[in-house]
Design an enzyme around this catalytic site. Sequence first.
Site, PDB file in Angstrom:
ATOM      1  N   GLU A  37       0.818  -1.222   0.000  1.00 48.49           N
ATOM      2  CA  GLU A  37       0.000   0.000   0.000  1.00 48.49           C
ATOM      3  C   GLU A  37       0.845   1.263   0.000  1.00 48.49           C
ATOM      4  O   GLU A  37       0.979   1.957   1.014  1.00 48.49           O
ATOM      5  CB  GLU A  37      -0.978  -0.070   1.175  1.00 48.49           C
ATOM      6  CG  GLU A  37      -1.944  -1.233   0.981  1.00 48.49           C
ATOM      7  CD  GLU A  37      -2.752  -1.571   2.215  1.00 48.49           C
ATOM      8  OE1 GLU A  37      -2.723  -0.811   3.176  1.00 48.49           O
ATOM      9  OE2 GLU A  37      -3.413  -2.634   2.198  1.00 48.49           O
ATOM     10  N   HIS A  62     -16.316 -12.288   6.819  1.00 48.84           N
ATOM     11  CA  HIS A  62     -15.111 -11.494   7.060  1.00 48.84           C
ATOM     12  C   HIS A  62     -14.215 -12.165   8.084  1.00 48.84           C
ATOM     13  O   HIS A  62     -14.658 -12.502   9.183  1.00 48.84           O
ATOM     14  CB  HIS A  62     -15.473 -10.073   7.536  1.00 48.84           C
ATOM     15  CG  HIS A  62     -14.269  -9.191   7.638  1.00 48.84           C
ATOM     16  ND1 HIS A  62     -13.848  -8.627   8.815  1.00 48.84           N
ATOM     17  CD2 HIS A  62     -13.389  -8.803   6.694  1.00 48.84           C
ATOM     18  CE1 HIS A  62     -12.754  -7.911   8.594  1.00 48.84           C
ATOM     19  NE2 HIS A  62     -12.448  -8.006   7.316  1.00 48.84           N
ATOM     20  N   HIS A 107      -7.588  -9.248   1.612  1.00 55.97           N
ATOM     21  CA  HIS A 107      -6.993  -7.917   1.701  1.00 55.97           C
ATOM     22  C   HIS A 107      -5.633  -8.042   2.385  1.00 55.97           C
ATOM     23  O   HIS A 107      -5.381  -9.013   3.077  1.00 55.97           O
ATOM     24  CB  HIS A 107      -7.921  -6.954   2.430  1.00 55.97           C
ATOM     25  CG  HIS A 107      -9.003  -6.463   1.516  1.00 55.97           C
ATOM     26  ND1 HIS A 107      -9.292  -5.132   1.340  1.00 55.97           N
ATOM     27  CD2 HIS A 107      -9.830  -7.137   0.673  1.00 55.97           C
ATOM     28  CE1 HIS A 107     -10.279  -5.002   0.446  1.00 55.97           C
ATOM     29  NE2 HIS A 107     -10.629  -6.201   0.034  1.00 55.97           N
ATOM     30  N   GLU A 108      -4.766  -7.031   2.147  1.00 59.06           N
ATOM     31  CA  GLU A 108      -3.346  -7.157   2.513  1.00 59.06           C
ATOM     32  C   GLU A 108      -2.861  -8.545   2.076  1.00 59.06           C
ATOM     33  O   GLU A 108      -2.302  -9.313   2.870  1.00 59.06           O
ATOM     34  CB  GLU A 108      -3.124  -6.954   4.015  1.00 59.06           C
ATOM     35  CG  GLU A 108      -3.651  -5.646   4.551  1.00 59.06           C
ATOM     36  CD  GLU A 108      -5.137  -5.707   4.880  1.00 59.06           C
ATOM     37  OE1 GLU A 108      -5.605  -6.774   5.284  1.00 59.06           O
ATOM     38  OE2 GLU A 108      -5.831  -4.687   4.689  1.00 59.06           O
ATOM     39  N   GLU A 138      -7.005  -7.251  -2.586  1.00 61.46           N
ATOM     40  CA  GLU A 138      -6.592  -5.855  -2.508  1.00 61.46           C
ATOM     41  C   GLU A 138      -5.184  -5.782  -3.096  1.00 61.46           C
ATOM     42  O   GLU A 138      -5.007  -6.080  -4.272  1.00 61.46           O
ATOM     43  CB  GLU A 138      -6.672  -5.374  -1.051  1.00 61.46           C
ATOM     44  CG  GLU A 138      -6.610  -3.878  -0.893  1.00 61.46           C
ATOM     45  CD  GLU A 138      -6.589  -3.488   0.587  1.00 61.46           C
ATOM     46  OE1 GLU A 138      -7.150  -2.461   0.935  1.00 61.46           O
ATOM     47  OE2 GLU A 138      -5.973  -4.218   1.405  1.00 61.46           O
ATOM     48  N   GLU A 180      -9.896   3.119   1.365  1.00 59.41           N
ATOM     49  CA  GLU A 180      -9.777   3.495   2.778  1.00 59.41           C
ATOM     50  C   GLU A 180      -8.702   4.566   3.002  1.00 59.41           C
ATOM     51  O   GLU A 180      -8.747   5.307   3.969  1.00 59.41           O
ATOM     52  CB  GLU A 180      -9.500   2.259   3.647  1.00 59.41           C
ATOM     53  CG  GLU A 180      -8.155   1.605   3.455  1.00 59.41           C
ATOM     54  CD  GLU A 180      -8.109   0.642   2.270  1.00 59.41           C
ATOM     55  OE1 GLU A 180      -9.042   0.689   1.442  1.00 59.41           O
ATOM     56  OE2 GLU A 180      -7.145  -0.143   2.173  1.00 59.41           O
TER      57      GLU A 180
END
Lengths: 680, 680
Positions: free
Chosen positions: B178, B380, B460-461, B479, B485
């Site tokens: 990121e 999740h 994600h990550e 992601e 975000e």
Amino acid sequence: MHRLRLWFLLTLAWVLCGTAGAEPVAGVSSPGGTLTVTVSLNDEGRPGYAIVRRGRPVIAESRLGFLLTDAPKLERNFELTDSSTRSVDETWEQPWGERRYVRNKFNELRVRLREKSALHRRLEIVFRVYDDGVGFRYEFPDQSQLKQVNIADELTEFAVVEPATAWWIPAGEWNRYEYLYNRTPLAEVGQAHTPLTMRSADGLHVAIHEAALVDYSSMWLRRVAGQRLKASLSPSADGARVRRTAPFTTPWRTLQIADSAAGLYMSDLILNLNEPNALGDVSWVRPFKYVGIWWSLHLDTESWASGPKHGATTENAKLYIDFAAENGFRGVLVEGWNKGWDGDWFADGSAFSFTEPYSDFDLAAVAAYARERGVHLVGHHETSGFIAHYEDQLEDALDLYARLGIDSVKTGYVADAGGIKTRGADGAIRYEWHDGQVMSRHHIKVVTEAAKRQIMVNPHEPIKDTGLRRTYPNWVAREGARGMEYNAWGNPPNPPEHEANLVFTRMLGGPMDFTPGVLSLVGRGGQPIQSTIAKQLALYVVIYSPIQMAADLPENYAKYPGPFQFIRDVPVDWADTRVLNGEVGDFVTIARKDHDSEDWYLGSVTDENARRPRITLDFLDPRRSYSAQVYRDGDDADWKTNAHSIVIETRPAKHGDVWELALAPGGGQAIRFVAAAPTQ
Amino acid sequence: MHRLRLWFLLTLAWVLCGTAGAEPVAGVSSPGGTLTVTVSLNDEGRPGYAIVRRGRPVIAESRLGFLLTDAPKLERNFELTDSSTRSVDETWEQPWGERRYVRNKFNELRVRLREKSALHRRLEIVFRVYDDGVGFRYEFPDQSQLKQVNIADELTEFAVVEPATAWWIPAGEWNRYEYLYNRTPLAEVGQAHTPLTMRSADGLHVAIHEAALVDYSSMWLRRVAGQRLKASLSPSADGARVRRTAPFTTPWRTLQIADSAAGLYMSDLILNLNEPNALGDVSWVRPFKYVGIWWSLHLDTESWASGPKHGATTENAKLYIDFAAENGFRGVLVEGWNKGWDGDWFADGSAFSFTEPYSDFDLAAVAAYARERGVHLVGHHETSGFIAHYEDQLEDALDLYARLGIDSVKTGYVADAGGIKTRGADGAIRYEWHDGQVMSRHHIKVVTEAAKRQIMVNPHEPIKDTGLRRTYPNWVAREGARGMEYNAWGNPPNPPEHEANLVFTRMLGGPMDFTPGVLSLVGRGGQPIQSTIAKQLALYVVIYSPIQMAADLPENYAKYPGPFQFIRDVPVDWADTRVLNGEVGDFVTIARKDHDSEDWYLGSVTDENARRPRITLDFLDPRRSYSAQVYRDGDDADWKTNAHSIVIETRPAKHGDVWELALAPGGGQAIRFVAAAPTQ
């Protein structure tokens, strides 16, 4: 220093570094106020440091910390427990070196940090701030929360402020340091070994290196972005790059900072940050010059391997011993004396015996003959990087040398087949980098085992020099850069600028066994060496080592008796050293005072360009007159067209004289200033 | 191809690459002759490869091979055993994707090498040469001399010939991807993740990446010198970066090569180099749009943790389910539903339960309510990177979801406390990088366990995308770059150029769950998002994913019913994709045809500059007329001053029309082309 003045300086320094989100929590300036270090914690509790020199930011706020293999990283959520400062000004004497007395004057800042989060681990960082540089290291205190420390990588950064040109060799490519130096914008560095030397547009010189690399992995520098460099520890086949038990300290991360290239070289920062002599009486450590069976091997006219070309025969060794005795060389190196050179030794060192000579080499007889002629054999242990195999034989091998009066050993770590070979805890072979924690331990093991037997050590394809000669004075030299052998077979050979690069990069670490003095100026198959003959002489002064080889063949020295006289005369131990001028990679002139007389010696070398540097003889004793024995490039000398053109002449010299040196393209100049008795 | 013509091309290619000391031993050209790969062995028996495009060198002779932790390096002393070629031209159908049918047309060269030295180890290298790129991989055949392969690092290099500008994010700095993209000369790249995209002065675009990263460590790219890049495998706390048993193959090292940025994106190289669907019937994998309890958490108006701000309450979830049902969204994500979010979960994921909801969240009741309303909960699993802990519960957690009809799960690997946490063979915690071999195995474990239960996965990550969706079609997105975000709390937030960077870098790997559609255009505390409202719509076409979130709060969508209509309409599965124009980091226009109708959709986004790209509607069916529903920046729109200015209008469109799109600074445009029945 008054607390108030300190905080004024810190605040000023911090404003200059202009870092948002981080607050200075401690700081210290150098004794003369030249350099100021500030330590900060940012809003995540991440520690950083910055360096300002005379009001000018040199290193912007830079990260500190560690990644661990088995615990959360040690990098943020810190708070300052306390900080303290102290000042030291002492002078210590070297048993041998570039100068006899070294001044160690610094202000120290110790910062104690503690995590605010659950683990509450503690970390201390110590900065020693000199007027000519900064060293800092991490100290892991004894603590139950972090007893066994397994370091995945170090997060230390160096955010260089001023756009700079850098001189560097790549790291992580090959198991050696034997590269031509890159000269690029700092913003084009990839991953580099240290010392990495840089110069900003207005002439500020900074060299990043480390001191006292003990039981730790070497620091490589990787450029992260812009001019921000990050420590990257040499990898390990074992996962963690460093495994230590607290308490322990890391090596010092060093920044030598000067207004000139000469200033960089004159810094004693690296030595000062090393621990004092740990060996006690080291009067048995003696700087010396040597010759030997070596250049012929690189020329491929003789061989390490047995057979008709075998160089290391009893007869051949005796010829070299005679030559050494006749010309005042203390040492005679014989490579290829022991079993194991037959076959692909580059790929596998398991055949090497360190105690058994080839049948055509009578080691005991040769050693006895040497003693008889007042000469000492120089031992040789090529390991091919198989250190486990070497360590199995190490004590026997050193005992043998001790018995035979062989009081120095050249070791070798050619490890081209995939790295240093060691054995893991499970006994299986592991391949390692030449500069990881395993090798930092291995070298010190060899040096201390040798010291027990009063033997000096000179590793080739070594770990880099971080000043450990102070602690272990029998670690007299090492290689660790492209040496003379690249002029035998290198493709390309060393370019004319090579030595002017070395002085301001590799040589910041310490002595190099470069093996100069090839007066024939030709390599294998007649490949020309990119040097004039005068430059070969100058290298004995310019490239410092307490052991210096006269690398050429005896029959070549016979052809050049005039120049050879300088090699016979030049000392290898010095009372003082002065860099008179120089630019990284371009040229350099160094004057050194003999340790044992009032004579001075000067060496000056240039790159491919002719130069006429002016020097002032202000180093000479004003109370004496001198007779200067000058070995200069002939007026028509040029490494390409007339490399052997040399003028040898004697002229008077005295303190304050201004001379212009005439250096040919690829050339150099060597001078011996013979002191007369004081006039007063 | 005729043997003669091939060898002519090879020789030509080799001459163009001008490499001394290396001899070409094999080669192959692409089906249309655009690209030619030559393989060489130098005088040390070291293999290399080079790439020429239409007579122009792209990659100069570049090294191949491996360092091993427990055996000599596999790099030289090779001889060619034999080489063979084959040609493939096939078309395969995707279960979902940017286009329904993918053509796979290449010529393959297989080179078999064998060491001449004692070990006689064998290594094969396979090149697949397309007109728009090259993939190559190493194959380790079954052999007693090298059964257990422990790779210290890969030696593969990419010596880029033409000076180029590069777009890249740093590798080795942080356990995520990121970052804002760097745009620098290629010669200033430090260490980068792939895809790394570059453009030479005359417009040649090259992207280096990898395909089919299975049971191996991710390839980072480190610049060695000049424009020479070297593979550097993501490290492991275990020493060897990859441990495999032969026979096995490495991931494909890929080079997409095109005349334009658009050409890069249009390449199907990465997908083609992956193995076909390994899951059998995947009709249960359904592209979908979703909403959920997410943006409020990033705004910090609600919390993951329990307490008065807890977002994941039964009541709140039902409101989102109602909103989804009313607006045609299939999915509702609820983050913070399970125990473990209280305390410092960033630093330690051991508190997470993947089966136990917080007491104010009745998971079974919410799931039942969703089913009742024709909506599916999106599961999740935030692991905080503690994968050992997650794997302990994985099967139970997925079983629970399967029982409740939850057929997709978003996983999370925030691992900021020092890396991914796993357990070594000894049971002790080990910290790993997010993209090493351990994680390549973990992700496939999760994906295959989920597939057994017909559950889709969206990490994600994550580890980077290398096209494994072809083999595991339930791996629907991930992601792996800065998503929306960062517009909530990023310092800085994503700049206007961000998405035009993503399309030509991150998106070359595959779908990204970017979570666009924040029509309110404000982040936490009112921080403005650097986008116009029309651009938020365009992102649904520009940033491909088979699952797309409408990320904003329901009450915000209520404020913008006009723009929201596009989000309701836009599909997430496509029959075809065309990149109409674009420049890396500047702008891009993409048209995509709905998988299930004759409608086309277009998205165009720009950076901080206003642009008026001209497009030709040659993608439309010439036999139909269209009504274009245009969502364009208002004439006074500007992300800084008037971000909500939008014009929504309908105009006729037909094949061949030339339109000029008006994009405001930080703006974009979205169009739905509604097809009428064919006119013929």
